[in-house]
Design a protein around this motif. Structure first.
Motif, short mmCIF file in Angstrom:
data_model
loop_
_atom_site.label_atom_id
_atom_site.label_comp_id
_atom_site.label_asym_id
_atom_site.label_seq_id
_atom_site.Cartn_x
_atom_site.Cartn_y
_atom_site.Cartn_z
N ASP A 10 -9.86 6.01 -7.24
CA ASP A 10 -8.78 5.12 -7.46
C ASP A 10 -7.68 5.40 -8.87
N VAL A 39 -0.81 -0.97 -2.10
CA VAL A 39 -1.56 -2.65 -2.27
C VAL A 39 -1.54 -3.22 -1.07
N VAL A 76 -3.52 -6.58 -8.83
CA VAL A 76 -3.04 -5.44 -8.70
C VAL A 76 -1.80 -5.57 -8.10
N THR A 134 -4.62 -2.20 0.90
CA THR A 134 -5.71 -2.76 0.01
C THR A 134 -5.98 -4.09 0.24
N PRO A 163 -1.44 0.20 -12.24
CA PRO A 163 -2.63 -0.59 -11.79
C PRO A 163 -3.36 -0.49 -10.46
N ILE A 164 -2.94 0.52 -9.88
CA ILE A 164 -3.88 0.91 -8.70
C ILE A 164 -5.36 1.14 -8.76
N VAL A 204 1.13 -7.33 -9.97
CA VAL A 204 1.85 -6.67 -11.13
C VAL A 204 2.59 -5.57 -10.38
N VAL A 205 2.34 -4.55 -9.11
CA VAL A 205 3.00 -3.67 -8.57
C VAL A 205 4.16 -4.28 -7.92
N LEU A 248 -7.11 -0.09 -10.43
CA LEU A 248 -8.08 -1.37 -10.29
C LEU A 248 -8.06 -2.12 -9.08
N ARG A 249 -7.29 -1.44 -8.13
CA ARG A 249 -7.11 -1.94 -6.77
C ARG A 249 -8.36 -2.62 -6.20
N PRO A 273 -7.69 -6.78 -6.22
CA PRO A 273 -6.53 -6.43 -5.26
C PRO A 273 -5.33 -7.37 -5.24
N ALA A 321 -4.06 6.73 -8.94
CA ALA A 321 -3.18 6.25 -9.84
C ALA A 321 -2.47 7.02 -10.76
#
Length: 367
Positions: A11, A87, A59, A90, A48-49, A62-63, A51-52, A56, A15
């Motif tokens: 991940d 996302v 993230v 995920t 932030p991906i 935020v995205v 920490l997906r 989840p 990212a």
């Protein structure tokens, strides 16, 4: 839930790659210099991906917020909205369907906001293409989640099967050791008692000890061969009612008078049912040998139209079925065996003295 290190590294790598591509695209498209606030917002749409799998939903928030802010300010989606697709996938993989639907709706909203900033005539078709891609990501994530659940269920079933097999093997060991060692103990004691006064009887008892010990070793070796899966072993099939005569003769040799009565049309049963009936008779005769005192036993087998009935009774002077922990443990094991095949086992003292164990197995379950 703890995330494995290897997926976490992947991940982070994903990212980094997406963030690098996003920044490179912005720099390449800039004609009047790079807007650092724009770069910062664009980075938030991909970085932030990393920490997906840990967060989840956070993230995704935020995205999507970064994509919406970028679209409202600059009228475009950074890097064609790849982070939005990630996302959505995920959330569908790691979270319930409602949460995945919320992320999907947010992604569609961001897409509409981005394309509303343009005046292109093919706006509707472009939005439709992006929505189809998001639907594909959602479906793929849902399929992945279902596959993971199925894999977990199969693993749990396999673990339960292993546990059940361990119980079955433990029960087999109990039956083998209890029966054969009872015969050996009784015959060895008899041989010692009559060794000087009656050598022929002592010799016959010693021969019975040898036969019982060899059979015990053979049965133990068969179980051990089953446990060794790294090689093929030729072992004898599980015993059944066809071996009843051998069991009765061995028990008679140990000093117990046993009679057998079979009624009804004798027919072959399923191997598991045959083993259940055989072990019930074996355990019951062993209990008579060990706990009933001076006694005679009778084995009755009735092949009914719908029910197989097996009854073992004795005229001993002790209620051996509940007279000790070992005997009650054996009865409990017999009862558990019967329940596996939809049968019922009852055990208790007789009014006229002695003890009775009664097994009923439904014939429909045994064919």
């Amino acid at each position: 839930m703890r995330v494995p290190l290897k997926p976490l590294y992947m991940d982070v790598l994903l990212a980094v790659v997406l963030t690098g591509l996003t920044v490179a695209t912005l720099v390449g498209q800039a004609t009047a210099g790079v807007s650092w606030p724009a770069v910062g917002v664009a980075v938030l749409s991909a970085a932030p991906i990393a920490l997906r799998q840990r967060m989840p939903m956070a993230v995704a928030a935020v995205v999507l917020a970064a994509l919406a802010a970028y679209s409202l300010r600059y009228g475009d989606i950074p890097n064609n909205g790849v982070g939005m697709v990630v996302v959505t996938f995920t959330a569908a993989t790691l979270r319930p369907r409602r949460s995945a639907a919320l992320v999907f709706a947010g992604s569609v909203a961001v897409t509409v906001i981005a394309f509303l900033k343009t005046s292109e005539p093919w706006l509707l078709s472009q939005v439709g293409q992006v929505v189809l891609i998001l639907i594909g990501a959602w479906v793929l994530g849902e399929s992945t989640r279902r596959w993971a659940r199925r894999a977990q269920r199969l693993a749990a079933e396999a673990a339960q099967a292993v546990s059940d097999e361990r119980v079955r093997i433990a029960r087999e060991l109990h039956d083998i050791v209890t029966h054969h060692m009872s015969v050996i103990s009784l015959q060895a004691g008899l041989a010692e008692y009559v060794l000087d006064a009656d050598p022929p009887t002592a010799k016959a008892a010693i021969a019975t000890v040898g036969t019982a010990s060899r059979e015990a070793l053979h049965d133990m070796r068969r179980l051990l061969d089953v446990l060794h899966v790294d090689h093929e072993s030729d072992y004898a099939p599980q015993p059944g009612l066809a071996q009843l005569d051998e069991l009765v003769n061995r028990t008679r040799g140990a000093g117990l008078d046993v009679t057998v009565a079979v009624t009804g049309a004798v027919r072959e049963l399923a191997p598991g049912a045959e083993l259940c009936a055989y072990r019930m008779i074996q355990e019951s005769l062993t209990n008579v040998l060990k706990h009933a005192g001076p006694a005679a036993a009778r084995v009755e087998i009735d092949y009914g139209e719908r029910t197989l009935t097996v009854k073992v009774s004795d005229d001993g002077t002790k209620s051996h079925g509940y007279g000790g922990h070992e005997a009650s443990h054996g009865i409990r094991g017999m009862r558990e065996r019967a329940e596996l095949f939809g049968g019922v086992l009852t055990a208790g003292p007789r009014e006229e003295g002695g003890f009775t164990v009664l097994l009923r197995l439904p014939m429909d379950e045994l064919r």
